[in-house]
Scaffold this motif. Sequence first.
Motif, PDB file in Angstrom:
ATOM      1  N   GLU A 200      17.176   4.593  29.614  1.00 13.48           N
ATOM      2  CA  GLU A 200      16.931   5.723  28.568  1.00 13.48           C
ATOM      3  C   GLU A 200      15.679   5.256  27.465  1.00 13.48           C
ATOM      4  O   GLU A 200      14.900   6.093  27.116  1.00 13.48           O
ATOM      5  CB  GLU A 200      18.185   6.287  27.959  1.00 13.48           C
ATOM      6  N   MET A 201      16.059   4.006  27.156  1.00 15.48           N
ATOM      7  CA  MET A 201      14.994   3.395  26.123  1.00 15.48           C
ATOM      8  C   MET A 201      13.922   3.192  26.890  1.00 15.48           C
ATOM      9  O   MET A 201      12.854   3.512  25.767  1.00 15.48           O
ATOM     10  CB  MET A 201      15.799   2.112  25.713  1.00 15.48           C
ATOM     11  N   TYR A 202      13.672   3.067  27.974  1.00 18.23           N
ATOM     12  CA  TYR A 202      12.235   2.730  28.576  1.00 18.23           C
ATOM     13  C   TYR A 202      11.550   4.085  28.712  1.00 18.23           C
ATOM     14  O   TYR A 202      10.252   4.068  28.577  1.00 18.23           O
ATOM     15  CB  TYR A 202      12.561   1.850  29.946  1.00 18.23           C
ATOM     16  N   ARG A 203      12.186   4.960  29.170  1.00 19.74           N
ATOM     17  CA  ARG A 203      11.538   6.381  29.262  1.00 19.74           C
ATOM     18  C   ARG A 203      10.871   7.049  28.300  1.00 19.74           C
ATOM     19  O   ARG A 203      11.351   6.986  27.124  1.00 19.74           O
ATOM     20  CB  ARG A 203      12.285   7.341  30.053  1.00 19.74           C
ATOM     21  N   PRO A 204       9.536   7.274  28.295  1.00 19.77           N
ATOM     22  CA  PRO A 204       8.861   8.221  27.183  1.00 19.77           C
ATOM     23  C   PRO A 204       9.687   9.426  26.634  1.00 19.77           C
ATOM     24  O   PRO A 204      10.470   9.992  27.542  1.00 19.77           O
ATOM     25  CB  PRO A 204       7.766   8.482  27.528  1.00 19.77           C
ATOM     26  N   ALA A 205       9.838   9.558  25.417  1.00 21.09           N
ATOM     27  CA  ALA A 205      10.515  10.787  25.109  1.00 21.09           C
ATOM     28  C   ALA A 205      10.314  12.055  25.645  1.00 21.09           C
ATOM     29  O   ALA A 205      10.927  12.985  25.855  1.00 21.09           O
ATOM     30  CB  ALA A 205      10.410  11.110  23.697  1.00 21.09           C
ATOM     31  N   ALA A 206       8.895  12.327  26.332  1.00 20.68           N
ATOM     32  CA  ALA A 206       8.225  13.392  26.609  1.00 20.68           C
ATOM     33  C   ALA A 206       8.867  13.765  28.121  1.00 20.68           C
ATOM     34  O   ALA A 206       9.143  14.759  28.628  1.00 20.68           O
ATOM     35  CB  ALA A 206       6.782  13.629  26.825  1.00 20.68           C
ATOM     36  N   LEU A 207       9.391  12.520  28.832  1.00 19.04           N
ATOM     37  CA  LEU A 207       9.988  12.571  30.190  1.00 19.04           C
ATOM     38  C   LEU A 207      11.493  12.707  30.068  1.00 19.04           C
ATOM     39  O   LEU A 207      12.156  12.804  31.079  1.00 19.04           O
ATOM     40  CB  LEU A 207       9.544  11.315  30.844  1.00 19.04           C
ATOM     41  N   GLU A 208      11.986  12.498  28.961  1.00 15.14           N
ATOM     42  CA  GLU A 208      13.588  12.394  28.889  1.00 15.14           C
ATOM     43  C   GLU A 208      14.061  13.895  29.174  1.00 15.14           C
ATOM     44  O   GLU A 208      13.669  14.762  28.916  1.00 15.14           O
ATOM     45  CB  GLU A 208      14.138  11.884  27.559  1.00 15.14           C
ATOM     46  N   PRO A 209      15.289  13.955  29.452  1.00 13.07           N
ATOM     47  CA  PRO A 209      16.000  15.306  29.816  1.00 13.07           C
ATOM     48  C   PRO A 209      16.027  16.078  28.540  1.00 13.07           C
ATOM     49  O   PRO A 209      16.269  15.475  27.448  1.00 13.07           O
ATOM     50  CB  PRO A 209      17.372  15.192  30.409  1.00 13.07           C
ATOM     51  N   ARG A 210      16.001  17.403  28.446  1.00 15.66           N
ATOM     52  CA  ARG A 210      16.231  18.133  27.215  1.00 15.66           C
ATOM     53  C   ARG A 210      17.496  17.928  26.661  1.00 15.66           C
ATOM     54  O   ARG A 210      18.429  17.726  27.469  1.00 15.66           O
ATOM     55  CB  ARG A 210      15.969  19.592  27.775  1.00 15.66           C
ATOM     56  N   PRO A 211      17.880  18.198  25.342  1.00 17.62           N
ATOM     57  CA  PRO A 211      18.896  18.119  24.748  1.00 17.62           C
ATOM     58  C   PRO A 211      20.154  18.785  25.521  1.00 17.62           C
ATOM     59  O   PRO A 211      21.248  18.452  25.524  1.00 17.62           O
ATOM     60  CB  PRO A 211      18.681  18.435  23.334  1.00 17.62           C
ATOM     61  N   ALA A 212      19.739  20.196  26.082  1.00 19.77           N
ATOM     62  CA  ALA A 212      20.615  20.817  26.823  1.00 19.77           C
ATOM     63  C   ALA A 212      21.005  20.304  28.001  1.00 19.77           C
ATOM     64  O   ALA A 212      22.265  20.470  28.441  1.00 19.77           O
ATOM     65  CB  ALA A 212      20.139  22.172  27.068  1.00 19.77           C
ATOM     66  N   ASP A 213      20.279  19.157  28.570  1.00 20.88           N
ATOM     67  CA  ASP A 213      20.624  18.512  29.873  1.00 20.88           C
ATOM     68  C   ASP A 213      21.594  17.302  29.506  1.00 20.88           C
ATOM     69  O   ASP A 213      21.559  16.488  30.186  1.00 20.88           O
ATOM     70  CB  ASP A 213      19.296  18.045  30.803  1.00 20.88           C
ATOM     71  N   LEU A 214      21.502  16.796  28.155  1.00 21.95           N
ATOM     72  CA  LEU A 214      22.414  15.802  27.624  1.00 21.95           C
ATOM     73  C   LEU A 214      21.845  14.539  27.832  1.00 21.95           C
ATOM     74  O   LEU A 214      21.894  13.777  26.758  1.00 21.95           O
ATOM     75  CB  LEU A 214      23.658  15.842  28.368  1.00 21.95           C
ATOM     76  N   GLY A 215      20.881  14.071  28.477  1.00 19.04           N
ATOM     77  CA  GLY A 215      20.348  12.672  28.718  1.00 19.04           C
ATOM     78  C   GLY A 215      21.433  11.826  28.582  1.00 19.04           C
ATOM     79  O   GLY A 215      22.359  11.739  29.309  1.00 19.04           O
ATOM     80  N   LEU A 216      21.212  10.952  27.724  1.00 19.85           N
ATOM     81  CA  LEU A 216      22.448  10.019  27.528  1.00 19.85           C
ATOM     82  C   LEU A 216      22.704   9.844  26.016  1.00 19.85           C
ATOM     83  O   LEU A 216      21.815   9.402  25.248  1.00 19.85           O
ATOM     84  CB  LEU A 216      21.909   8.499  27.821  1.00 19.85           C
ATOM     85  N   GLU A 217      23.955  10.402  25.505  1.00 20.52           N
ATOM     86  CA  GLU A 217      24.333  10.565  24.398  1.00 20.52           C
ATOM     87  C   GLU A 217      25.729  10.581  24.235  1.00 20.52           C
ATOM     88  O   GLU A 217      26.571  10.490  25.175  1.00 20.52           O
ATOM     89  CB  GLU A 217      24.018  12.211  23.843  1.00 20.52           C
ATOM     90  N   GLU A 218      26.350  10.264  22.991  1.00 25.81           N
ATOM     91  CA  GLU A 218      27.519  10.007  22.986  1.00 25.81           C
ATOM     92  C   GLU A 218      28.265  11.038  22.466  1.00 25.81           C
ATOM     93  O   GLU A 218      27.825  12.177  21.728  1.00 25.81           O
ATOM     94  CB  GLU A 218      27.800   8.879  21.597  1.00 25.81           C
ATOM     95  N   ASP A 219      29.619  11.685  23.076  1.00 25.87           N
ATOM     96  CA  ASP A 219      30.194  12.743  22.710  1.00 25.87           C
ATOM     97  C   ASP A 219      31.123  12.592  21.681  1.00 25.87           C
ATOM     98  O   ASP A 219      31.971  12.054  21.761  1.00 25.87           O
ATOM     99  CB  ASP A 219      30.862  13.016  23.941  1.00 25.87           C
TER     100      ASP A 219
END
Length: 221
Positions: A200-219
């Motif tokens: 996740e750190m490596y991928r450009p922000a533009a290529l990261e999943p949308r917030p609705a798709d969660l990406g990698l986040e802490e619940d």
Amino acid sequence: MLAEVEPSDSETGPERTCIVTRTKGPPGDMIRFVVGPGDVVVPDIRQKLPGRGVWVTASELRVAEAVKRQAFARGFKKKVLASEDLPAEIEALLTRDCLQALSIANKAGQIVAGFGKVEEAITGGSIAGLVHAADGGADGARKLGQSLRRRFGEGAVRPRIALFRSDQLDLALGRANVIHAALLSGSASEAFLARCRRLEMYRPAALEPRPADLGLEEDSD
């Protein structure tokens, strides 16, 4: 075969120095490179290849900058060949590394898949994180997030990962139509999560999943 060269001072101690930004950071936040046959720059994703290494912050943009600015030649103190495709090659290697770690966690019995089984695992309480297909619907992920909050409270902290397509999860887990999976507590799950953080750190922000798709986040909501 890679040249046998003694490690430089930049490869000792708890931190490494990025050859692009000159900032220091832990090895887990960096990509290591060595010189391979034909003086070609080779990414060392597992940080185990022999030879003198140089380090770049784990960011596709930083790697592209290193190629463009010929930072590898300065870092290795010799003329080397760094492909313009190197940033994309590393993204593919990091993705494969994550999926291999997921497969290992599955073989270790630390993965359950399917909406119902994930809900049961949440009820059981031994959850290290959740995995959702990036191309899956957001509704199921939202409902499982609600289940986490009901089980652990509003302050619950569990990583939720949506960095991979369903077909990639299918191959890693050896089953069809994987949309939701749960990581059970254990060392194999933690190894997978660590690799996901670097991807996740490596991928450009533009290529990261949308917030609705969660990406990698802490619940924690």
